[in-house]
Design a protein around this motif. Structure first.
Motif, PDB file in Angstrom:
ATOM      1  N   ARG A   4       9.524  10.341  -6.070  1.00  0.00           N
ATOM      2  CA  ARG A   4      10.068  11.706  -6.043  1.00  0.00           C
ATOM      3  C   ARG A   4       9.649  12.496  -4.807  1.00  0.00           C
ATOM      4  O   ARG A   4      10.018  13.663  -4.653  1.00  0.00           O
ATOM      5  CB  ARG A   4       9.596  12.473  -7.284  1.00  0.00           C
ATOM      6  CG  ARG A   4      10.075  11.907  -8.612  1.00  0.00           C
ATOM      7  CD  ARG A   4       9.418  12.636  -9.782  1.00  0.00           C
ATOM      8  NE  ARG A   4       8.003  12.270  -9.907  1.00  0.00           N
ATOM      9  CZ  ARG A   4       7.129  12.915 -10.696  1.00  0.00           C
ATOM     10  NH1 ARG A   4       7.512  13.957 -11.395  1.00  0.00           N
ATOM     11  NH2 ARG A   4       5.877  12.510 -10.763  1.00  0.00           N
ATOM     12  N   GLY A   5       8.875  11.889  -3.922  1.00  0.00           N
ATOM     13  CA  GLY A   5       8.270  12.647  -2.832  1.00  0.00           C
ATOM     14  C   GLY A   5       9.174  12.950  -1.654  1.00  0.00           C
ATOM     15  O   GLY A   5      10.066  12.168  -1.323  1.00  0.00           O
ATOM     16  N   LYS A   6       8.915  14.085  -1.041  1.00  0.00           N
ATOM     17  CA  LYS A   6       9.563  14.423   0.226  1.00  0.00           C
ATOM     18  C   LYS A   6       9.058  13.483   1.313  1.00  0.00           C
ATOM     19  O   LYS A   6       9.805  13.087   2.206  1.00  0.00           O
ATOM     20  CB  LYS A   6       9.246  15.877   0.593  1.00  0.00           C
ATOM     21  CG  LYS A   6       9.968  16.389   1.830  1.00  0.00           C
ATOM     22  CD  LYS A   6       9.534  17.819   2.184  1.00  0.00           C
ATOM     23  CE  LYS A   6       9.882  18.789   1.062  1.00  0.00           C
ATOM     24  NZ  LYS A   6       9.518  20.189   1.435  1.00  0.00           N
ATOM     25  N   LEU A   7       7.777  13.134   1.203  1.00  0.00           N
ATOM     26  CA  LEU A   7       7.174  12.103   2.044  1.00  0.00           C
ATOM     27  C   LEU A   7       6.698  10.981   1.138  1.00  0.00           C
ATOM     28  O   LEU A   7       6.257  11.229   0.010  1.00  0.00           O
ATOM     29  CB  LEU A   7       5.997  12.656   2.840  1.00  0.00           C
ATOM     30  CG  LEU A   7       6.284  13.790   3.831  1.00  0.00           C
ATOM     31  CD1 LEU A   7       4.982  14.237   4.497  1.00  0.00           C
ATOM     32  CD2 LEU A   7       7.300  13.374   4.877  1.00  0.00           C
ATOM     33  N   ILE A   8       6.782   9.736   1.632  1.00  0.00           N
ATOM     34  CA  ILE A   8       6.397   8.581   0.824  1.00  0.00           C
ATOM     35  C   ILE A   8       5.416   7.731   1.622  1.00  0.00           C
ATOM     36  O   ILE A   8       5.728   7.264   2.719  1.00  0.00           O
ATOM     37  CB  ILE A   8       7.632   7.750   0.436  1.00  0.00           C
ATOM     38  CG1 ILE A   8       8.613   8.612  -0.370  1.00  0.00           C
ATOM     39  CG2 ILE A   8       7.221   6.517  -0.373  1.00  0.00           C
ATOM     40  CD1 ILE A   8       9.980   7.992  -0.545  1.00  0.00           C
ATOM     41  N   LEU A   9       4.228   7.571   1.056  1.00  0.00           N
ATOM     42  CA  LEU A   9       3.175   6.774   1.709  1.00  0.00           C
ATOM     43  C   LEU A   9       3.014   5.454   0.977  1.00  0.00           C
ATOM     44  O   LEU A   9       2.856   5.436  -0.246  1.00  0.00           O
ATOM     45  CB  LEU A   9       1.844   7.524   1.679  1.00  0.00           C
ATOM     46  CG  LEU A   9       0.624   6.754   2.220  1.00  0.00           C
ATOM     47  CD1 LEU A   9       0.660   6.670   3.737  1.00  0.00           C
ATOM     48  CD2 LEU A   9      -0.675   7.423   1.751  1.00  0.00           C
ATOM     49  N   MET A  10       3.065   4.344   1.701  1.00  0.00           N
ATOM     50  CA  MET A  10       2.682   3.071   1.097  1.00  0.00           C
ATOM     51  C   MET A  10       1.251   2.782   1.503  1.00  0.00           C
ATOM     52  O   MET A  10       0.868   2.926   2.673  1.00  0.00           O
ATOM     53  CB  MET A  10       3.621   1.945   1.495  1.00  0.00           C
ATOM     54  CG  MET A  10       3.600   1.525   2.934  1.00  0.00           C
ATOM     55  SD  MET A  10       4.705   0.127   3.291  1.00  0.00           S
ATOM     56  CE  MET A  10       3.544  -1.031   4.015  1.00  0.00           C
ATOM     57  N   ALA A  11       0.430   2.424   0.517  1.00  0.00           N
ATOM     58  CA  ALA A  11      -0.997   2.211   0.757  1.00  0.00           C
ATOM     59  C   ALA A  11      -1.463   1.009  -0.042  1.00  0.00           C
ATOM     60  O   ALA A  11      -1.102   0.845  -1.202  1.00  0.00           O
ATOM     61  CB  ALA A  11      -1.791   3.454   0.362  1.00  0.00           C
ATOM     62  N   ASP A  12      -2.274   0.156   0.579  1.00  0.00           N
ATOM     63  CA  ASP A  12      -2.749  -1.055  -0.090  1.00  0.00           C
ATOM     64  C   ASP A  12      -3.759  -0.735  -1.185  1.00  0.00           C
ATOM     65  O   ASP A  12      -4.547   0.218  -1.076  1.00  0.00           O
ATOM     66  CB  ASP A  12      -3.383  -2.006   0.927  1.00  0.00           C
ATOM     67  CG  ASP A  12      -2.348  -2.670   1.824  1.00  0.00           C
ATOM     68  OD1 ASP A  12      -1.154  -2.638   1.473  1.00  0.00           O
ATOM     69  OD2 ASP A  12      -2.740  -3.217   2.882  1.00  0.00           O
ATOM     70  N   ALA A  13      -3.757  -1.581  -2.218  1.00  0.00           N
ATOM     71  CA  ALA A  13      -4.618  -1.367  -3.378  1.00  0.00           C
ATOM     72  C   ALA A  13      -6.081  -1.647  -3.093  1.00  0.00           C
ATOM     73  O   ALA A  13      -6.961  -1.235  -3.859  1.00  0.00           O
ATOM     74  CB  ALA A  13      -4.147  -2.244  -4.538  1.00  0.00           C
ATOM     75  N   ASP A  14      -6.379  -2.340  -1.983  1.00  0.00           N
ATOM     76  CA  ASP A  14      -7.775  -2.663  -1.691  1.00  0.00           C
ATOM     77  C   ASP A  14      -8.538  -1.511  -1.051  1.00  0.00           C
ATOM     78  O   ASP A  14      -9.758  -1.561  -0.931  1.00  0.00           O
ATOM     79  CB  ASP A  14      -7.874  -3.911  -0.815  1.00  0.00           C
ATOM     80  CG  ASP A  14      -7.193  -3.739   0.549  1.00  0.00           C
ATOM     81  OD1 ASP A  14      -6.691  -2.624   0.848  1.00  0.00           O
ATOM     82  OD2 ASP A  14      -7.156  -4.716   1.324  1.00  0.00           O
ATOM     83  N   GLY A  15      -7.820  -0.464  -0.652  1.00  0.00           N
ATOM     84  CA  GLY A  15      -8.490   0.686  -0.059  1.00  0.00           C
ATOM     85  C   GLY A  15      -9.082   0.416   1.304  1.00  0.00           C
ATOM     86  O   GLY A  15     -10.037   1.082   1.733  1.00  0.00           O
ATOM     87  N   ALA A  16      -8.519  -0.550   2.036  1.00  0.00           N
ATOM     88  CA  ALA A  16      -9.062  -0.897   3.352  1.00  0.00           C
ATOM     89  C   ALA A  16      -8.950   0.267   4.335  1.00  0.00           C
ATOM     90  O   ALA A  16      -9.794   0.421   5.217  1.00  0.00           O
ATOM     91  CB  ALA A  16      -8.341  -2.125   3.908  1.00  0.00           C
TER      92      ALA A  16
END
Length: 322
Positions: A153-165
Motif C-alpha cells: 500500500r506504500g507510496k514508497l516500497i522498500l525491499m529489504a533482506d530478512a537477515d538484516g545485513a
C-alpha cells in the motif's frame, strides 16, 4: 593455405551454428510473466483470526512506506531484523505523526516456523502495520519480492533482506538518493543500496577463486544487462509506487538474478536510478552457495539478454494479478 582457409571457414560456420542453436534454445525455453497466485495467497491473517484480502499495487497508495521482506527458512535470523526495523519505524512515526508504514513478510514456502515468527509481530503491532503473506510453494527470492510488492500500500516500497545485513536506518540514505533524482518521469524512480564502497575490503578477505567469481559476475552484468550500477545485488532497494508497478509487471526471473532483470527493465524504460552507499555486514546462514549460485546467475544473465534480444520476452504494460 587453402586447407587453413577451409578450417577457418568451418570454425566460423560452427560458431554461427552454435549461436543460432543457443538463440533458439533461449527463445523456446523462455517462461512468460505470471502474476497469478494461489487462492490462499490472496489473503493475510488478521489479528482477529479472520482472513482479509490483500490490496493491489494498482490501488492508490494509503501508506507512506511499505517494507517488503522475502523470507525462506528465516525463523532464526529474521527476529533481529524485524526488531531493528519496527523499532526504527515506530520511533519515526513518533517523531513524524503523519508518517505511516506497513511491513509485509513474504514467507517463500518455508519449511520452518517463519510464518509463525512473523505473525508474532503482526499480533504485537497490529495487522495494519505488519502483515504476513505465506506462499504455497517456493518461488525464489524474486518471486517472493514481487508477490509482496504487488500486495503493498506504500507510496514508497522498500525491499529489504530478512537477515538484516543492511542497517535499517540507512533507509534515510536511500530516500535521500531517491529524492535527489530529478526529473522523475511519471514519478518513477529507484534508489539502490550499494556495497561497492566495501569491495576492496571484501577482496582482501576472500580467496582468489571467490574474487575471480565476483569480478566475473560483475563483468557479465555489465556486458549483458546493466551498466552504470556497481552493485546490482544488494537487497536494499527503494521504489516509488509507479516504478515498482512498471518494473515488477515485466519481471520474469524469480531466483537470484531477479535484481539484474529488474534494473535492466528500469533502464529500458529510462527510469532514473540512484546508487547509494549503505552499511552492510555479512550475516551467517546465507542461502547463497558461492560457486553454484553464481553459475546459475551467470546462466540467467545470458538468457535474460538473449530472451529480450529474440523478443521471447517483452516489456509488459502494468496489469493486475489474478
Amino acid at each position: 593455405m587453402d586447407f587453413l582457409c577451409e578450417i577457418v571457414q568451418a570454425l566460423v560456420a560452427l560458431a554461427a551454428l552454435i549461436v543460432i542453436v543457443v538463440l533458439i534454445i533461449a527463445h523456446v525455453t523462455a517462461e512468460m510473466v505470471t502474476l497469478a497466485r494461489h487462492e490462499k495467497e490472496k489473503y493475510f491473517l488478521a489479528v482477529t483470526g479472520e482472513k482479509e484480502l490483500f490490496p493491489s499495487l494498482h490501488d492508490p497508495s494509503s501508506r507512506e512506506l511499505s517494507v517488503v521482506i522475502p523470507a525462506y527458512n528465516e525463523e532464526l535470523r529474521m527476529p533481529v531484523m524485524l526488531d531493528e526495523a519496527t523499532e526504527y519505524l515506530e520511533n519515526r512515526q513518533k517523531r513524524q505523526p503523519s508518517f505511516t508504514y506497513e511491513v509485509i513478510v513474504v514467507d517463500d514456502g518455508s519449511k520452518d516456523k517463519t510464518t509463525e515468527v512473523a505473525l508474532r509481530y503482526s499480533r504485537k503491532y497490529g495487522d495494519d502495520k505488519v502483515r504476513v503473506l505465506t506462499l504455497v510453494n517456493n518461488r525464489g527470492k524474486g518471486g517472493a519480492v514481487r508477490m509482496g510488492t504487488l500486495s503493498s500500500r506504500g507510496k514508497l516500497i522498500l525491499m529489504a533482506d530478512a537477515d538484516g545485513a543492511t542497517k535499517f536506518a540507512d533507509i534515510e540514505k536511500v530516500e535521500a538518493g531517491l529524492n535527489a533524482l530529478d526529473p522523475r518521469p511519471e514519478n518513477m524512480a529507484i534508489s539502490c543500496g550499494s556495497r561497492a564502497h566495501m569491495e576492496q575490503d571484501s577482496v582482501a578477505q576472500r580467496s582468489m577463486f571467490r574474487t575471480f567469481l565476483m569480478y566475473g559476475f560483475h563483468f557479465l552484468v555489465w556486458f549483458f544487462c546493466v551498466r552504470g550500477i556497481k552493485d546490482t545485488q544488494c537487497g536494499f532497494k527503494l521504489f516509488t509506487r509507479e516504478a515498482a508497478l512498471k518494473t515488477f509487471s515485466s519481471l520474469h526471473v524469480e531466483r537470484w538474478a531477479f535484481d539484474v532483470e529488474l534494473l535492466y527493465i528500469a533502464q529500458c524504460f529510462k527510469i532514473p536510478i540512484a546508487e547509494v552507499a549503505v552499511n552492510w555486514t555479512e550475516i551467517e546462514g546465507s542461502k547463497l552457495v558461492p560457486f553454484w549460485s553464481w553459475l546459475q546467475m551467470g546462466r540467467d544473465l545470458f538468457f535474460i539478454r538473449m530472451r529480450y534480444f529474440t523478443r521471447a520476452w517483452k516489456l509488459q504494460p502494468a496489469h493486475k494479478s489474478d
